[in-house]
Design a protein around this motif. Structure first.
Motif, PDB file in Angstrom:
ATOM      1  N   MET A  68       0.878  -1.182   0.000  1.00  0.00           N
ATOM      2  CA  MET A  68       0.000   0.000   0.000  1.00  0.00           C
ATOM      3  C   MET A  68       0.910   1.225   0.000  1.00  0.00           C
ATOM      4  O   MET A  68       2.131   1.079  -0.111  1.00  0.00           O
ATOM      5  CB  MET A  68      -0.919  -0.026   1.234  1.00  0.00           C
ATOM      6  N   CYS A  69       0.355   2.406   0.124  1.00  0.00           N
ATOM      7  CA  CYS A  69       1.177   3.604   0.244  1.00  0.00           C
ATOM      8  C   CYS A  69       2.176   3.370   1.369  1.00  0.00           C
ATOM      9  O   CYS A  69       1.815   2.921   2.448  1.00  0.00           O
ATOM     10  CB  CYS A  69       0.314   4.826   0.543  1.00  0.00           C
ATOM     11  N   GLN A  70       3.451   3.647   1.092  1.00  0.00           N
ATOM     12  CA  GLN A  70       4.506   3.342   2.068  1.00  0.00           C
ATOM     13  C   GLN A  70       4.773   4.520   3.010  1.00  0.00           C
ATOM     14  O   GLN A  70       5.662   4.485   3.823  1.00  0.00           O
ATOM     15  CB  GLN A  70       5.794   2.947   1.336  1.00  0.00           C
ATOM     16  N   HIS A  71       3.979   5.561   2.864  1.00  0.00           N
ATOM     17  CA  HIS A  71       4.072   6.739   3.722  1.00  0.00           C
ATOM     18  C   HIS A  71       5.524   7.198   3.884  1.00  0.00           C
ATOM     19  O   HIS A  71       6.083   7.263   4.981  1.00  0.00           O
ATOM     20  CB  HIS A  71       3.346   6.488   5.056  1.00  0.00           C
ATOM     21  N   CYS A  72       6.094   7.510   2.698  1.00  0.00           N
ATOM     22  CA  CYS A  72       7.483   7.952   2.603  1.00  0.00           C
ATOM     23  C   CYS A  72       7.729   9.174   3.497  1.00  0.00           C
ATOM     24  O   CYS A  72       6.887  10.063   3.594  1.00  0.00           O
ATOM     25  CB  CYS A  72       7.810   8.361   1.170  1.00  0.00           C
ATOM     26  N   ASP A  73       8.919   9.211   4.068  1.00  0.00           N
ATOM     27  CA  ASP A  73       9.308  10.399   4.822  1.00  0.00           C
ATOM     28  C   ASP A  73       9.619  11.550   3.859  1.00  0.00           C
ATOM     29  O   ASP A  73       9.424  12.716   4.188  1.00  0.00           O
ATOM     30  CB  ASP A  73      10.534  10.079   5.684  1.00  0.00           C
ATOM     31  N   GLU A  74      10.125  11.161   2.673  1.00  0.00           N
ATOM     32  CA  GLU A  74      10.370  12.176   1.641  1.00  0.00           C
ATOM     33  C   GLU A  74       9.574  11.793   0.403  1.00  0.00           C
ATOM     34  O   GLU A  74      10.117  11.290  -0.568  1.00  0.00           O
ATOM     35  CB  GLU A  74      11.867  12.272   1.348  1.00  0.00           C
ATOM     36  N   PRO A  75       8.272  12.035   0.448  1.00  0.00           N
ATOM     37  CA  PRO A  75       7.379  11.469  -0.568  1.00  0.00           C
ATOM     38  C   PRO A  75       7.456  12.161  -1.928  1.00  0.00           C
ATOM     39  O   PRO A  75       7.216  13.374  -2.026  1.00  0.00           O
ATOM     40  CB  PRO A  75       5.981  11.665   0.036  1.00  0.00           C
ATOM     41  N   PRO A  76       7.804  11.412  -2.986  1.00  0.00           N
ATOM     42  CA  PRO A  76       7.827  11.993  -4.335  1.00  0.00           C
ATOM     43  C   PRO A  76       6.468  12.544  -4.740  1.00  0.00           C
ATOM     44  O   PRO A  76       6.396  13.533  -5.469  1.00  0.00           O
ATOM     45  CB  PRO A  76       8.208  10.811  -5.234  1.00  0.00           C
ATOM     46  N   CYS A  77       5.375  11.930  -4.254  1.00  0.00           N
ATOM     47  CA  CYS A  77       4.040  12.415  -4.630  1.00  0.00           C
ATOM     48  C   CYS A  77       3.834  13.838  -4.132  1.00  0.00           C
ATOM     49  O   CYS A  77       3.156  14.642  -4.780  1.00  0.00           O
ATOM     50  CB  CYS A  77       2.971  11.492  -4.055  1.00  0.00           C
ATOM     51  N   VAL A  78       4.412  14.166  -2.997  1.00  0.00           N
ATOM     52  CA  VAL A  78       4.284  15.520  -2.453  1.00  0.00           C
ATOM     53  C   VAL A  78       5.156  16.490  -3.252  1.00  0.00           C
ATOM     54  O   VAL A  78       4.761  17.612  -3.547  1.00  0.00           O
ATOM     55  CB  VAL A  78       4.658  15.537  -0.957  1.00  0.00           C
TER      56      VAL A  78
ATOM     57  N   ILE B 293       1.891  10.619   8.160  1.00  0.00           N
ATOM     58  CA  ILE B 293       0.906  10.034   7.246  1.00  0.00           C
ATOM     59  C   ILE B 293       0.795  10.907   6.008  1.00  0.00           C
ATOM     60  O   ILE B 293       0.631  12.117   6.105  1.00  0.00           O
ATOM     61  CB  ILE B 293      -0.468   9.905   7.930  1.00  0.00           C
ATOM     62  N   VAL B 294       0.931  10.273   4.836  1.00  0.00           N
ATOM     63  CA  VAL B 294       0.847  11.016   3.578  1.00  0.00           C
ATOM     64  C   VAL B 294      -0.585  10.919   3.052  1.00  0.00           C
ATOM     65  O   VAL B 294      -1.145   9.828   2.939  1.00  0.00           O
ATOM     66  CB  VAL B 294       1.857  10.468   2.551  1.00  0.00           C
ATOM     67  N   LEU B 295      -1.172  12.066   2.771  1.00  0.00           N
ATOM     68  CA  LEU B 295      -2.588  12.118   2.402  1.00  0.00           C
ATOM     69  C   LEU B 295      -2.797  12.943   1.138  1.00  0.00           C
ATOM     70  O   LEU B 295      -1.919  13.709   0.731  1.00  0.00           O
ATOM     71  CB  LEU B 295      -3.401  12.783   3.524  1.00  0.00           C
TER      72      LEU B 295
ATOM     73  N   ALA C  51       4.571   9.747 -10.089  1.00  0.00           N
ATOM     74  CA  ALA C  51       5.780   9.892  -9.286  1.00  0.00           C
ATOM     75  C   ALA C  51       5.941   8.768  -8.266  1.00  0.00           C
ATOM     76  O   ALA C  51       7.055   8.452  -7.863  1.00  0.00           O
ATOM     77  CB  ALA C  51       5.746  11.236  -8.552  1.00  0.00           C
ATOM     78  N   CYS C  52       4.840   8.174  -7.848  1.00  0.00           N
ATOM     79  CA  CYS C  52       4.927   7.165  -6.783  1.00  0.00           C
ATOM     80  C   CYS C  52       5.625   5.902  -7.274  1.00  0.00           C
ATOM     81  O   CYS C  52       5.195   5.303  -8.252  1.00  0.00           O
ATOM     82  CB  CYS C  52       3.524   6.822  -6.290  1.00  0.00           C
ATOM     83  N   PRO C  53       6.700   5.487  -6.609  1.00  0.00           N
ATOM     84  CA  PRO C  53       7.408   4.293  -7.060  1.00  0.00           C
ATOM     85  C   PRO C  53       6.638   3.004  -6.782  1.00  0.00           C
ATOM     86  O   PRO C  53       7.034   1.944  -7.233  1.00  0.00           O
ATOM     87  CB  PRO C  53       8.702   4.306  -6.236  1.00  0.00           C
ATOM     88  N   PHE C  54       5.570   3.083  -6.019  1.00  0.00           N
ATOM     89  CA  PHE C  54       4.884   1.868  -5.569  1.00  0.00           C
ATOM     90  C   PHE C  54       3.484   1.724  -6.157  1.00  0.00           C
ATOM     91  O   PHE C  54       2.722   0.864  -5.721  1.00  0.00           O
ATOM     92  CB  PHE C  54       4.822   1.851  -4.034  1.00  0.00           C
ATOM     93  N   LYS C  55       3.130   2.545  -7.123  1.00  0.00           N
ATOM     94  CA  LYS C  55       1.794   2.510  -7.724  1.00  0.00           C
ATOM     95  C   LYS C  55       0.726   2.507  -6.646  1.00  0.00           C
ATOM     96  O   LYS C  55      -0.261   1.784  -6.714  1.00  0.00           O
ATOM     97  CB  LYS C  55       1.627   1.257  -8.589  1.00  0.00           C
ATOM     98  N   ALA C  56       0.953   3.325  -5.626  1.00  0.00           N
ATOM     99  CA  ALA C  56       0.097   3.245  -4.454  1.00  0.00           C
ATOM    100  C   ALA C  56      -1.176   4.064  -4.604  1.00  0.00           C
ATOM    101  O   ALA C  56      -2.074   3.949  -3.792  1.00  0.00           O
ATOM    102  CB  ALA C  56       0.865   3.717  -3.224  1.00  0.00           C
ATOM    103  N   ARG C  57      -1.227   4.901  -5.633  1.00  0.00           N
ATOM    104  CA  ARG C  57      -2.403   5.777  -5.731  1.00  0.00           C
ATOM    105  C   ARG C  57      -3.295   5.430  -6.907  1.00  0.00           C
ATOM    106  O   ARG C  57      -2.829   4.925  -7.924  1.00  0.00           O
ATOM    107  CB  ARG C  57      -1.947   7.240  -5.835  1.00  0.00           C
ATOM    108  N   SER C  58      -4.572   5.723  -6.738  1.00  0.00           N
ATOM    109  CA  SER C  58      -5.564   5.475  -7.778  1.00  0.00           C
ATOM    110  C   SER C  58      -6.338   6.747  -8.052  1.00  0.00           C
ATOM    111  O   SER C  58      -6.495   7.590  -7.169  1.00  0.00           O
ATOM    112  CB  SER C  58      -6.567   4.403  -7.328  1.00  0.00           C
TER     113      SER C  58
END
Ligand code: SF4
Ligand code: SF4
Lengths: 249, 145
Positions: free
Chosen positions: A110-120, A135-137, A152-159
């Motif tokens: 699932m979303c890995q809640h990166c400390d340095e999130p590329p999505c942000v 928590i990344v939202l 940008a998400c390396p984990f395909k965590a978003r839809s």
């Protein structure tokens, strides 16, 4: 870009103002009208300062035919994956196979809640953001549905939500034209449940492959576990410092 | 003046807003809970600002005990539909829509938020549409206190 994590209480934030009942017991909102209820009401409400919520997942305990965490998430947040390419997936079971040996591993991602999130980093509106507790939202009030974060998400965590949605779970609003992903059951955390829907479901199966907790609290089970036993991040080469860690992969 | 009156009436009828027979005001259904202490006039004017202020408290800082929570709004302002379930915003008689249709202000909230309490949280007794003279009378009594 490093997202600065501001220590709550280091300065007087909006929330501190709200919390200090005395300072804002009476708020004048319009001439002649005052709203008395703000001050003090929000005490003990809000995110836990200094926390870093995380998950520890033991792939060794996660059987390939189990998807209790996925069903629990779908039920908790009201998304449905009916197998269409465009259906949302907040969490999915993934099988990893080691090329040389053929050893296979099944694990939820699932979303890995990166400390340095590329999505942000890439979000043009600031809708993609990291709460102070890690928590990344997606703030759907400002998300324009550009889907940069999905790229940008390396984990395909978003839809992306392709269809109009009705009868949402009231604690998990979601709607057409915005992007969504695992929110670590932020509504449950805020009300002090101390767990997530997926972790509850995993424990109910008896597999106990998932653990939730505050990585920054040295007394928490999860902090003790990660400091005692080996665990890894997915794509550790990216140096994103993930909030979700895995064992036995 | 007469033309204006007729056109306003026609507009309201076209938009499907229920109109009190004797007046030009939207027929806003009575709510379930206690009246707002700040008064209806205050909330009528300020609800957009309070909702957008408080949504940031919740989304950004996790503060859930807020004054403007859509979840609370739709629970207290639930109205019984024909199937005994609370009406959704698809109905022109939904509490938010009665006024928003009348004033021609589009509501975006319910693209993401549920427009009624979720199944399981439905109140046992729902106010029926504000049409009956008794319910209207009771409502006016309550808010005038
Ligand atoms: S896993 Fe993807 S969606 Fe989650 S924080 Fe990292 S980049 Fe963002
Ligand atoms: S889809 Fe929404 S959250 Fe994602 S980058 Fe675009 S505006 Fe930001």
């Amino acid at each position: 870009m490093i997202i600065p994590t501001k220590e709550k209480g280091a300065d007087i934030s909006r929330r501190d103002l709200l919390k200090s009942g005395g300072a804002m017991a009476t708020v004048t909102l319009a001439s002649g009208v005052t709203l008395m209820s703000f001050g003090g009401k929000a005490a003990a409400d809000g995110l836990k300062p200094g926390a870093r919520w995380g998950l520890l997942i033991d792939a060794g305990k996660c059987p390939e035919d189990c998807s209790a965490c996925v069903s629990a998430c779908s039920k908790e947040h009201g998304w449905e994956d009916n197998g269409l390419d465009t259906d949302p997936q907040w969490i999915r079971k993934v099988t990893l196979r080691e090329k040389e040996t053929g050893r296979e591993n099944s694990l939820p991602v699932m979303c890995q809640h990166c400390d340095e999130p590329p999505c942000v980093d890439v979000c043009p509106t600031g809708a993609s953001f990291k709460r102070e507790d890690g928590i990344v939202l997606v703030n759907r009030h400002t998300c324009i549905g550009c889907r940069y974060c999905m790229m940008a998400c390396p984990f395909k965590a978003r839809s992306f939500v392709h269809e109009p949605v009705t009868d949402q779970r009231t604690d998990s609003p979601r709607g057409n034209g915005t992007v969504e992903g695992c929110n670590m059951c932020v509504h449950k955390i805020d009300r002090g449940d101390g767990t997530t829907a997926c972790v509850e479901a995993c424990q109910a199966t008896g597999n106990n492959a998932m653990m939730f907790g505050d990585l920054n609290d040295p007394e928490s089970d999860i902090a003790i576990a990660v400091s005692t036993y080996a665990s890894v991040e997915l794509r550790a080469d990216l140096g994103l410092n993930l909030g979700v860690r895995y064992q036995n992969i | 003046m007469k033309t204006l009156l007729v056109s306003v009436l026609m507009m309201a009828a076209l938009m499907g807003a229920p109109v009190l027979a004797e007046g030009l005001l939207p027929n806003i259904p009575a709510a379930l809970g206690e009246p707002h202490p700040e008064g209806n006039e205050f909330w009528r004017v300020n609800h957009p600002a309070i909702l957008s202020h408080d949504r940031d408290l919740t989304v950004l800082d996790g503060i859930r005990d807020i004054d403007g929570s859509i979840k609370t709004c739709v629970a207290c302002h639930a109205v019984e539909g024909p199937d005994a379930a609370p009406l959704t915003v698809a109905s022109p008689e939904h509490a938010c829509r009665t006024c928003h249709d009348y004033t021609a202000v589009k509501i975006d909230c319910f693209q993401c938020h549920n427009s009624r309490p979720e199944a399981g949280d439905w109140p046992a007794v729902l106010p029926s549409l504000g049409g009956t003279p008794e319910s209207l009378h009771a409502y006016l009594e309550r808010i005038s206190q």
